[in-house]
Structure formats: structure tokens, C-alpha cells
Design a protein around this motif. Structure first.
Motif, PDB file in Angstrom:
ATOM      1  N   VAL A   1       6.816  14.803  -2.724  1.00  0.00           N
ATOM      2  CA  VAL A   1       6.013  15.346  -3.771  1.00  0.00           C
ATOM      3  C   VAL A   1       6.656  16.684  -4.401  1.00  0.00           C
ATOM      4  N   THR A   2       7.146  16.797  -5.447  1.00  0.00           N
ATOM      5  CA  THR A   2       7.971  18.072  -6.160  1.00  0.00           C
ATOM      6  C   THR A   2       6.777  18.997  -6.704  1.00  0.00           C
TER       7      THR A   2
ATOM      8  N   LEU B   1      11.626  17.764   6.037  1.00  0.00           N
ATOM      9  CA  LEU B   1      12.191  16.508   5.330  1.00  0.00           C
ATOM     10  C   LEU B   1      12.987  15.711   6.327  1.00  0.00           C
ATOM     11  N   ASP B   2      13.935  16.366   6.727  1.00  0.00           N
ATOM     12  CA  ASP B   2      14.747  15.544   7.928  1.00  0.00           C
ATOM     13  C   ASP B   2      14.163  15.179   8.843  1.00  0.00           C
ATOM     14  N   ALA B   3      13.222  15.729   9.445  1.00  0.00           N
ATOM     15  CA  ALA B   3      12.332  15.019  10.526  1.00  0.00           C
ATOM     16  C   ALA B   3      11.367  13.742  10.151  1.00  0.00           C
ATOM     17  N   ALA B   4      11.152  13.989   8.751  1.00  0.00           N
ATOM     18  CA  ALA B   4      10.512  12.695   8.091  1.00  0.00           C
ATOM     19  C   ALA B   4      11.120  11.622   8.240  1.00  0.00           C
ATOM     20  N   ALA B   5      12.447  11.859   7.558  1.00  0.00           N
ATOM     21  CA  ALA B   5      13.304  10.603   7.275  1.00  0.00           C
ATOM     22  C   ALA B   5      13.860  10.094   8.876  1.00  0.00           C
ATOM     23  N   LYS B   6      14.249  11.137   9.478  1.00  0.00           N
ATOM     24  CA  LYS B   6      14.747  10.407  10.994  1.00  0.00           C
ATOM     25  C   LYS B   6      13.568   9.697  11.876  1.00  0.00           C
ATOM     26  N   SER B   7      12.230  10.104  11.394  1.00  0.00           N
ATOM     27  CA  SER B   7      11.113   9.310  12.275  1.00  0.00           C
ATOM     28  C   SER B   7      11.107   7.891  12.049  1.00  0.00           C
ATOM     29  N   LEU B   8      11.651   7.686  10.602  1.00  0.00           N
ATOM     30  CA  LEU B   8      11.595   6.156  10.465  1.00  0.00           C
ATOM     31  C   LEU B   8      12.873   5.185  10.478  1.00  0.00           C
ATOM     32  N   ALA B   9      13.778   6.000  11.271  1.00  0.00           N
ATOM     33  CA  ALA B   9      15.203   5.558  11.270  1.00  0.00           C
ATOM     34  C   ALA B   9      15.128   4.124  12.014  1.00  0.00           C
TER      35      ALA B   9
ATOM     36  N   VAL C   1       0.801  -1.053  -0.004  1.00  0.00           N
ATOM     37  CA  VAL C   1      -0.043  -0.010   0.123  1.00  0.00           C
ATOM     38  C   VAL C   1       0.886   1.288  -0.049  1.00  0.00           C
ATOM     39  N   PHE C   2       0.595   1.994  -0.894  1.00  0.00           N
ATOM     40  CA  PHE C   2       1.150   3.423  -1.065  1.00  0.00           C
ATOM     41  C   PHE C   2       0.193   4.307  -0.402  1.00  0.00           C
ATOM     42  N   LEU C   3       0.596   4.943   0.823  1.00  0.00           N
ATOM     43  CA  LEU C   3      -0.379   5.896   1.562  1.00  0.00           C
ATOM     44  C   LEU C   3       0.039   7.248   1.014  1.00  0.00           C
ATOM     45  N   ASP C   4      -0.868   7.817   0.161  1.00  0.00           N
ATOM     46  CA  ASP C   4      -0.510   9.046  -0.599  1.00  0.00           C
ATOM     47  C   ASP C   4      -1.340  10.221   0.153  1.00  0.00           C
ATOM     48  N   LEU C   5      -0.808  10.633   1.282  1.00  0.00           N
ATOM     49  CA  LEU C   5      -1.540  11.836   2.077  1.00  0.00           C
ATOM     50  C   LEU C   5      -0.580  12.961   1.895  1.00  0.00           C
ATOM     51  N   LYS C   6       0.506  13.037   1.412  1.00  0.00           N
ATOM     52  CA  LYS C   6       1.329  14.291   1.140  1.00  0.00           C
ATOM     53  C   LYS C   6       1.461  14.985   2.332  1.00  0.00           C
ATOM     54  N   PHE C   7       2.001  14.762   3.417  1.00  0.00           N
ATOM     55  CA  PHE C   7       2.180  15.276   4.604  1.00  0.00           C
ATOM     56  C   PHE C   7       2.860  16.519   4.396  1.00  0.00           C
ATOM     57  N   HIS C   8       2.079  17.846   5.178  1.00  0.00           N
ATOM     58  CA  HIS C   8       2.858  19.050   4.633  1.00  0.00           C
ATOM     59  C   HIS C   8       2.484  19.777   6.073  1.00  0.00           C
TER      60      HIS C   8
ATOM     61  N   MET D   1       5.122   6.012   1.633  1.00  0.00           N
ATOM     62  CA  MET D   1       4.129   7.357   2.017  1.00  0.00           C
ATOM     63  C   MET D   1       4.994   8.172   1.462  1.00  0.00           C
ATOM     64  N   ASN D   2       4.280   9.644   1.571  1.00  0.00           N
ATOM     65  CA  ASN D   2       4.853  10.676   0.826  1.00  0.00           C
ATOM     66  C   ASN D   2       4.768  11.985   1.866  1.00  0.00           C
ATOM     67  N   VAL D   3       5.673  12.826   1.524  1.00  0.00           N
ATOM     68  CA  VAL D   3       5.440  14.276   2.186  1.00  0.00           C
ATOM     69  C   VAL D   3       5.751  15.338   1.067  1.00  0.00           C
ATOM     70  N   HIS D   4       5.254  16.494   1.415  1.00  0.00           N
ATOM     71  CA  HIS D   4       5.661  17.631   0.337  1.00  0.00           C
ATOM     72  C   HIS D   4       6.968  18.054   0.311  1.00  0.00           C
TER      73      HIS D   4
END
Length: 229
Positions: free
Chosen positions: A114-115, A95-103, A56-63, A84-87
Motif C-alpha cells: 500500500v502506498t 518489505l524485503d522480509a515479506a518478499a523473502k518469506s514467500l520465496a 481471494v485478495f487478503l487485504d490486511l495491510k501488514f505493517h 495479499m498486501n503490506v504497507h
């Protein structure tokens, strides 16, 4: 087994989505749950798909502010989602916080940013105060995403070749706006066929209405998968 095709479950209710999924198996495609369906059906529905064996790709574009996005990413990871994705427009700290949260996860979900939405063109981007072209903005945001340690981006397949050259082979490129030959464009502006998207360097393609609105969705899925092989 499909390794590239993501089907967008753009349905207003869980019942409609489940009716659509009934004839499908996890080998046919990956499933994308976006805002409308998630708001209507909640995390339990996502968990149900995961428990059924689907990626499952959860496409909620967190921002949002970094702390809020980090918490949302962890909540999504706890559901067992595959991606999953963020903006990317949330900036480097978010972006750094998102990446570190999954470490700390043993097998963390793929995290992408999302670009520029594939529904946007030069005029719409300009109206937001961005004076560069969509392509230049995508390139800038993809570089920012890579610098912050995320796995890849959502982009138009028209930008895949450029980003593949810029970021190398391991950077994940997820491309919506995919329309098989003969399909209507809908509200997408920067579109491409599945085969062309693969050739351009897309890692995964997202297809919605050409499949979900088809008389025989399974036949369309099979046709797309065959064309990608």
C-alpha cells in the motif's frame, strides 16, 4: 471471465458476506476480504472462499516489525490466498522480509504494498508529517516496493499512468476508489471510473459499495465486466 474486477466484501459478518456471494461464481470476480470481515470471521472464512474456487485478495495491510510481517505473510499464503498486501511505509527491511518469506512457495501469492490510502488527500497526508504531494509520495513508495522485489502496489487509478511509465508493464497496480458513473463518492478522495482506470494502466480495480449495496449486484458486476472488455 473477469480478469480485472475485485469486489470488496465489506460486510460485518460472514453470514452477510456468504449471502452476497451465493449467486456469484469465481468467473464473475475476485473477492477481497478486509479487516472488518477478517476480524469477524477469521481465517476459516478465507479458506472457505478459496476452497469454493474464488481468487481471494487478503487485504490486511501488514505493517509491523519485519519478523512479524514475514510470519503473517506465510500464514496468509498457507490459506491459499491469491494476493495479499503490506504497507510500503514499513520500510525496506520489512518489505524485503515479506518478499523473502514467500520465496519457498511453489506458487506464491501476489505480494503488493500500500502506498497512500485512496481516502487520503494533501491535507491529511500533511498532518502525518509528509510534506510532498500524494502523487510524489506514491511514486517514492512504489520505487521502494519494486526495489525490494514485491510484485506491485495499491494506488489510486489517478496514479496508474505515472507508475506504469515508471515501473513498466509487469508491475501490478491494484486500484481502489473505483466508482462507476453515477455512483456516490463515499469516503474515497482520489476516484476514477472502471474504464478510465483500465485505460490509465490499472491491473486490477477494486469496487465495494457500488456493487455490494446495489439492488442487483450481479447486474452491476456484469455491467462493469462488459465495460472493461
Amino acid at each position: 471471465m473477469s480478469e480485472m474486477l475485485i469486489v470488496a466484501l465489506d460486510f460485518p459478518t460472514a453470514d452477510q458476506a456468504l449471502h452476497f456471494i451465493e449467486p456469484l461464481s469465481p468467473d464473475d470476480c475476485i473477492l477481497k476480504v478486509g479487516l472488518q470481515l477478517y476480524v469477524a470471521s477469521g481465517p476459516q472464512f478465507v479458506k472457505r472462499l478459496v476452497d469454493s474456487g474464488f481468487k481471494v485478495f487478503l487485504d490486511l495491510k501488514f505493517h509491523d516489525i519485519p519478523n512479524t510481517v514475514a510470519g503473517a505473510c506465510q500464514s496468509a499464503a498457507d490459506l491459499g490466498v491469491w494476493m495479499m498486501n503490506v504497507h510500503a511505509g514499513g520500510g525496506p527491511v520489512m518489505l524485503d522480509a515479506a518478499a523473502k518469506s514467500l520465496a519457498s512457495y511453489e506458487k506464491p501469492p501476489i505480494l503488493i504494498a500500500v502506498t497512500v490510502l485512496t481516502s487520503m488527500n494533501q491535507a491529511q497526508l500533511g498532518a502525518t508529517g509528509v510534506s510532498t504531494s500524494p502523487e510524489a509520495q506514491v511514486k517514492r513508495l512504489a520505487a521502494l516496493t519494486a526495489e525490494q522485489g514485491l510484485d506491485g502496489v495499491v494506488c489510486s487509478a489517478q496514479e496508474s499512468a505515472m507508475l506504469r511509465e515508471q515501473q513498466g508493464q509487469d508491475f501490478v497496480l491494484v486500484t481502489p476508489g473505483i466508482r462507476p458513473l453515477g455512483s456516490e463518492q463515499g469516503d474515497q478522495q482520489r476516484i476514477m471510473t472502471p474504464q478510465d482506470a483500465k485505460q490509465a494502466g490499472s491491473s486490477y480495480i477494486v469496487v465495494g459499495r457500488p456493487i455490494t449495496a446495489a439492488t442487483n449486484p450481479l447486474a452491476v458486476i456484469k455491467s462493469i465486466n462488459d465495460s472493461l472488455r
